[in-house]
Every structure is written in C-alpha cells, then in structure tokens.
Design an enzyme around this catalytic site. Structure first.
Site, PDB file in Angstrom:
ATOM      1  N   TYR A  74     -23.205 -11.338  27.137  1.00 35.65           N
ATOM      2  CA  TYR A  74     -22.946 -11.406  28.333  1.00 35.65           C
ATOM      3  C   TYR A  74     -21.656 -10.071  28.567  1.00 35.65           C
ATOM      4  O   TYR A  74     -21.385  -8.979  29.369  1.00 35.65           O
ATOM      5  CB  TYR A  74     -21.500 -12.890  28.624  1.00 35.65           C
ATOM      6  CG  TYR A  74     -21.365 -13.507  29.046  1.00 35.65           C
ATOM      7  CD1 TYR A  74     -22.690 -14.633  27.957  1.00 35.65           C
ATOM      8  CD2 TYR A  74     -20.719 -14.753  29.874  1.00 35.65           C
ATOM      9  CE1 TYR A  74     -22.877 -16.247  28.714  1.00 35.65           C
ATOM     10  CE2 TYR A  74     -20.609 -16.110  30.204  1.00 35.65           C
ATOM     11  CZ  TYR A  74     -21.896 -17.295  29.756  1.00 35.65           C
ATOM     12  OH  TYR A  74     -21.877 -17.730  30.300  1.00 35.65           O
TER      13      TYR A  74
ATOM     14  N   LYS B 175     -31.162 -18.803  17.607  1.00 34.66           N
ATOM     15  CA  LYS B 175     -32.580 -18.590  17.857  1.00 34.66           C
ATOM     16  C   LYS B 175     -33.520 -17.033  16.732  1.00 34.66           C
ATOM     17  O   LYS B 175     -33.912 -16.732  17.436  1.00 34.66           O
ATOM     18  CB  LYS B 175     -33.381 -18.991  19.048  1.00 34.66           C
ATOM     19  CG  LYS B 175     -34.418 -18.564  19.687  1.00 34.66           C
ATOM     20  CD  LYS B 175     -35.134 -19.575  20.049  1.00 34.66           C
ATOM     21  CE  LYS B 175     -36.608 -19.659  20.108  1.00 34.66           C
ATOM     22  NZ  LYS B 175     -37.610 -21.666  20.222  1.00 34.66           N
TER      23      LYS B 175
ATOM     24  N   ASP C 261     -33.038 -24.818  20.722  1.00 35.20           N
ATOM     25  CA  ASP C 261     -33.809 -26.230  21.454  1.00 35.20           C
ATOM     26  C   ASP C 261     -33.865 -26.865  21.053  1.00 35.20           C
ATOM     27  O   ASP C 261     -33.875 -28.096  21.600  1.00 35.20           O
ATOM     28  CB  ASP C 261     -35.082 -25.179  21.467  1.00 35.20           C
ATOM     29  CG  ASP C 261     -36.449 -25.095  20.384  1.00 35.20           C
ATOM     30  OD1 ASP C 261     -34.876 -24.557  19.302  1.00 35.20           O
ATOM     31  OD2 ASP C 261     -37.565 -24.668  20.211  1.00 35.20           O
TER      32      ASP C 261
ATOM     33  N   ASP D  98     -22.557 -21.828  25.552  1.00 35.67           N
ATOM     34  CA  ASP D  98     -22.953 -22.155  27.124  1.00 35.67           C
ATOM     35  C   ASP D  98     -22.464 -23.218  28.024  1.00 35.67           C
ATOM     36  O   ASP D  98     -22.491 -24.116  28.383  1.00 35.67           O
ATOM     37  CB  ASP D  98     -22.467 -20.729  28.151  1.00 35.67           C
ATOM     38  CG  ASP D  98     -21.942 -21.416  29.733  1.00 35.67           C
ATOM     39  OD1 ASP D  98     -21.461 -21.501  29.650  1.00 35.67           O
ATOM     40  OD2 ASP D  98     -23.098 -20.480  30.370  1.00 35.67           O
TER      41      ASP D  98
ATOM     42  N   ASP E  99     -21.440 -27.534  27.793  1.00 37.83           N
ATOM     43  CA  ASP E  99     -21.895 -28.431  29.319  1.00 37.83           C
ATOM     44  C   ASP E  99     -22.851 -29.522  29.003  1.00 37.83           C
ATOM     45  O   ASP E  99     -22.653 -30.916  29.381  1.00 37.83           O
ATOM     46  CB  ASP E  99     -22.563 -27.496  30.343  1.00 37.83           C
ATOM     47  CG  ASP E  99     -21.262 -26.789  31.612  1.00 37.83           C
ATOM     48  OD1 ASP E  99     -20.579 -26.519  30.909  1.00 37.83           O
ATOM     49  OD2 ASP E  99     -22.065 -26.703  32.382  1.00 37.83           O
TER      50      ASP E  99
HETATM   51  C1  IPM Z   1     -18.066 -21.453  31.247  1.00 33.66           C
HETATM   52  C2  IPM Z   1     -18.590 -20.752  32.024  1.00 33.66           C
HETATM   53  C3  IPM Z   1     -18.118 -19.172  32.729  1.00 33.66           C
HETATM   54  C4  IPM Z   1     -19.446 -18.520  31.036  1.00 33.66           C
HETATM   55  C5  IPM Z   1     -18.475 -18.962  33.899  1.00 33.66           C
HETATM   56  C6  IPM Z   1     -17.790 -19.520  35.179  1.00 33.66           C
HETATM   57  C7  IPM Z   1     -18.257 -16.753  33.857  1.00 33.66           C
HETATM   58  O1  IPM Z   1     -19.339 -21.876  32.525  1.00 33.66           O
HETATM   59  O2  IPM Z   1     -16.793 -21.355  31.139  1.00 33.66           O
HETATM   60  O3  IPM Z   1     -18.973 -22.206  30.914  1.00 33.66           O
HETATM   61  O4  IPM Z   1     -20.042 -18.332  31.857  1.00 33.66           O
HETATM   62  O5  IPM Z   1     -18.659 -18.380  30.539  1.00 33.66           O
HETATM   63 MG    MG Z   2     -20.558 -22.669  31.206  1.00 33.32          MG
END
Ligand code: IPM
Ligand code: MG
Length: 401
Positions: free
Chosen positions: A177, A228, A260, A284, A288
């Site tokens: 990032y 990884k 993975d 990230d 999710d």
């Molecule tokens: C998160 C989001 C952010 C990230 C985006 C909005 C920049 O997906 O906080 O998980 O990638 O960190």
């Molecule tokens: Mg995210």
C-alpha cells in the site's frame, strides 16, 4: 487493565524501546484526562452511508457517556469524497490536525461512484491512507465473531460458522500500500506499466508481530502468521522475524500459513483460527472474507492503533453508495467500533461493555436491518436500529459478552 493507570497515563500503546513489551501492551492507551474524564472525539462521517451510521454511533456514545460520568466533545470534520467536494482534497489539513489532537477518531466510510475515476491523489481512498499514515496507526485489529443470534445469516453451514471467534491483526501502514517505487511507466516495448512494491522493514514486522502475540495471549493463545513466504522475499523476512519473536511468548502457540491456504481454511474450518497476523494487503482481503462468515460485513468493527496518540476506529465495510441515504444501512459495525474506541482508545471498559451488551440485547429483541434479516424477525432501518440500541443502553442490560 489497572484502573489507576487510566488516570495517570497519556495514551500509551507500545513503546519501541521497551524490553517489557507485555507490560507496555497491558497499558493500552489509557488516555483518560483527569479528573473530569472528558474526551475530544473527531468524527469523520465521510461518504455514502457514513453519515447515517456515524449519527447512530454518536448518539450511543453520548448516552453511555451520561451513564458513566464521561464527557465527550465531538469535532465533526470532512473526509473522503465529502472533503473533495468541499475543499478539493480527500484529507484536508484541518481534518488531520483535529484527528491528531483528539483522544480518538471515529470514521464512517469513504468513497463513491462520483470520485471513482479521479486521479489517485484525488481519490477518497487516498485520504484514508493519508489518515492512517498521519496517525501512524500501524496495527489494525479486526475481530470476526459469529454471534449466536446471527448464525443463520452466515452463508456457511451452521456447524461451520457456529462459535467462530477470531481476530485479524492487519499491518496497516506498510507493505504494498505504501511501498516505493510505485507508479506508471512504459517499458522498452512501449507497453504501459503499473507497478507497486511489497516491502517490509524488520522493525515494522516486529512491532505488528508483538501486537499480535499480545492479542493472542489475551485470547486463546493461538497465533497464525499468514504470508506468501514460498514466493515473496518480503514474506520470507516476515516469517523469519515472527518466528524469532516467538521465544518471547512461550505461552502463545505460533503457526504459519500461506495466504492462499488461509483463504481456503477460513471457509473450510474457520474455528481453527484464534488470532491471525498478516501484512497490509493480505489482511485487507482476509478480513473481508472473515466478515462473511459472521453473516454480514455490516456487523464488523475495527480499531487501528499506533505506539502513541489517538486511535482510529471504523467499521470494516465501505460507503455502500447503492443504499446511501435510504435509511437501510446496518449501523451496528459503527456502534461496535465506538465500543472499541471506548475500550482500546480510552480505556473506558465499562462504557464499552454497555454498548456491546446493548447491541446483543437489540438483536435478542429481534431487530434486524436488511443485511442480517431473516423470516420472522423485525426488519428495521438504520435510524430505528439506532433507536433500539439506545433503548437497550437505557435499560442498562447487563454485559453478556
Ligand atoms: C479497508 C478498505 C480500505 C483498504 C480502502 C477503502 C482503501 O478496503 O479498510 O479494508 O484497502 O485498506
Ligand atoms: Mg478492505
């Protein structure tokens, strides 16, 4: 946490030079300012559903404050697309300054179709990364817990989802990032290139690993480091550093997993995980994925903490432009982020428990927003959900968590 610390210490999270990291971690951010217990909170509603969910969380904070003898001063500042429209930049200097000067920062969500095609430095997401960098909040805690009330909302089979309680510790201010070089160019064949750099320095790995070991120690004592390392040099260093720290935490059982495989194991048998530590981009993605096990991304809060200074608290969901302004959003991830703010940001554990208990009570009473609704339950909008949480806080339900 020792109550006395709450009144004697400025925000403390981890001290780099300390040899007794366990003790330092135990004093996480005891930022109460004696004797009035008054805190300044920067609110960043942002875009999309952000303002709706922040308004609910603000009311919840205000109510628990009155019950706990705490005073909050809220500073509402523009951020993301809202700031772009107002000032031309996604993170105005005034917003960052207010955030830095406050005791904690609560963010709604940022982003939306309107700004999707902006140049990178004018994207709402760039503002969020600047905020994380500016506050130096390198440690992102993302808990994923399957509440018994919501087990049927999970897309996984009940027996797989039931009882899942894990924490993703995501490195937040390094890796691909932020790594340089990055950018666009053209190669010798005239082909366009876009490139980024996955890079970690040893000290960045060590400090996030320590947070993770400490977190695991306070949970069920199991830490899985995800990397990884079969392909990436940055991951090879990651694994080496995490492994070498393990001897300082003999009570924590450390394992390693390739990303993975971790993605697969999370849906195959998520109960095998307690604490996961991983880099910025893997965190990230995996957080999710973990959120879906719990039924809805609309339920998951997060805390981003640094060595000192205010923490940043935000739901892990985005701005959901498709439902923005329609009173359909689930405010509970933001309400639970406010609870994390109280607990990790201010050391106000009792106030945090009041909020967590109220969320459970609201769910027990059958209220559901659309994302977690199932037949026979009471479908409500964002505002009504907020009202019901306030009602539960008011009736001071005992902490059941
Ligand atoms: C998160 C989001 C952010 C990230 C985006 C909005 C920049 O997906 O906080 O998980 O990638 O960190
Ligand atoms: Mg995210």
């Amino acid at each position: 946490m020792a109550a006395s610390l709450q009144f004697n210490f400025k925000p403390v999270f981890l001290t780099k030079s300390s040899t007794n990291h366990a003790a330092k971690f135990a004093t996480i951010r005891c930022s109460a300012s004696p004797p009035s217990k008054s805190y300044t909170i920067t609110l960043l509603p942002g875009d999309g559903i952000g303002p709706e969910v922040i308004s609910v969380a603000k009311n919840a904070l205000q109510l628990v404050a009155s019950l706990e003898g705490i005073k909050f001063k809220f500073n509402e500042m523009p951020m993301g697309g809202a700031a772009l429209d107002l000032t031309g930049v996604p993170l105005p200097e005034e917003t960052l300054l207010s955030a830095k000067q406050s005791d904690a920062v609560l963010l709604g969500a940022i982003g939306g179709y309107k700004w999707d095609n902006n140049e990178k430095h004018l994207k709402p997401e760039t503002g969020l990364l600047q905020l994380r960098e500016g506050l130096k909040v390198f440690a992102n805690l993302r808990p994923a817990t399957v509440l018994p009330q919501l087990v049927d909302a999970s897309t996984l089979k009940k027996e797989v989802a039931e009882g899942v309680d894990l924490m993703v510790v995501r490195e937040l201010t390094g890796g691909i990032y932020f790594g340089k070089p990055r950018g666009f160019s053209t190669n010798e064949n005239g082909d366009e290139l876009g490139f980024n750099t996955e890079v970690y320095a040893a000290h960045e790995i060590d400090r996030i690993a320590r947070v993770a070991f400490e977190t695991a120690r306070k949970r069920r004592g199991k830490l899985c480091s995800v990397d990884k390392a079969n392909v990436l040099e940055a991951s090879m260093l990651w694994r080496k550093r995490v492994t070498s720290l393990a001897s300082e935490y003999p009570d924590v059982e450390l394992s390693h997993m390739y990303v993975d495989n971790a993605a697969m194991q999370l849906v195959r048998n998520p109960k095998q995980f307690d604490t996961i530590v991983t880099n910025n981009i893997f965190g990230d993605i995996l957080s999710d994925e973990a959120s879906m096990i719990t039924g809805s991304i609309g339920m998951l809060p997060s805390a981003s903490l640094g060595e000192s200074g205010p923490g940043l608290f935000e739901p892990i969901h985005g701005s959901a432009p498709d439902i923005a302004g329609q009173d359909k959003a689930n405010p509970l991830a933001t309400v639970l982020s406010a609870a994390m703010l109280l607990k990790y940001g201010l050391g106000e554990e009792k106030a945090a428990l009041r909020i967590e208990a109220a969320v459970l009570d609201t769910l027990n009473r059958g209220f559901r927003t659309g994302d977690i609704h199932s037949a026979g339950l009471n479908l409500v909008g964002c505002k009504e959900m907020g009202e019901q949480v306030l009602k539960s806080i008011d009736s001071s339900v005992p902490a059941a968590v």
